[in-house]
Design an enzyme around this catalytic site. Sequence first.
Site, short mmCIF file in Angstrom:
data_model
loop_
_atom_site.label_atom_id
_atom_site.label_comp_id
_atom_site.label_asym_id
_atom_site.label_seq_id
_atom_site.Cartn_x
_atom_site.Cartn_y
_atom_site.Cartn_z
N ASP A 97 0.83 -1.21 0.00
CA ASP A 97 0.00 0.00 0.00
C ASP A 97 0.86 1.25 0.00
OD1 ASP A 97 -2.23 -1.59 0.02
OD2 ASP A 97 -2.75 -1.21 2.12
N GLU A 123 -2.35 -2.93 -9.58
CA GLU A 123 -1.03 -2.31 -9.61
C GLU A 123 -0.81 -1.54 -10.91
OE1 GLU A 123 -0.36 -6.26 -11.61
OE2 GLU A 123 -1.41 -5.72 -9.79
#
Length: 193
Positions: A97, A123
Site C-alpha cells: 500500500d 497495480e
Amino acid sequence: ETCMAVLSTLAIAISPFTVVAALPLATLLQRSAVHGQLVKDARTDSKTGLLNAATWERSATAEISRAVRTKTQLAVALLDIDRFKVINDTYGHLTGDEVLKEIAHTLRTMLREYDLAGRFGGEEFALLLPQTRAVDAFRIAERVRSAIAGLPIIAPGATGGERVHVTVSIGVAALDAGTKREYAELMAAADAA
C-alpha cells in the site's frame, strides 16, 4: 453541524411543533454538507487519492473525443508495477500500500495540472496527457519511470527496515493531430506497448 444541532434544540425547546419544520431542514443541511465529500469519495481511489478507474475512463473518453474533434495531440500511458505480487509477498500488504501511495504522489508531483492520473487496476495506473506529442509522452514516461525507480521506500523490519526497490513498465500510445482513434484503440495500443 454543531450549529444546526444547537439551533434545532433551541427550536424544539421553544415549541415542540417546530420539530416538524426543523427536522427536514436539519436533514437537508446535513446532506448538503456531506455531498462534496461523497462526490470526492465516489471519484477517487481510497488508497492513492488519484481518480478511480471509472472516473478516469469517463474523463479520458471525453478528452480523447475533444482531441479528435479539435485535431489536437494527446497521449495515454499505462503504468504497471513490476513484480508487485513479490513486493506484497515479501514485505507485506502494508508495504505494498505504501508503494501505491508513493507512486501516486510521484505522479501528482511530476505531471502537469491538466494531465489526468488514475489507478486503473490493482497495480496499474493510467495517465492521460493532453496536447502531448508521442515523442514528448515517451520523455514524460521515462522521467516518471526513473523517479519511481529511485523512490526511497523502506519496509519496516527487525533490523530497522530494508529498502524496497520498485520498478515500473510504461506503455505509451499517442493520438497525432488529425487522426481519429477512440478510447479503446488508444488503451489497447498503450497496453500492448
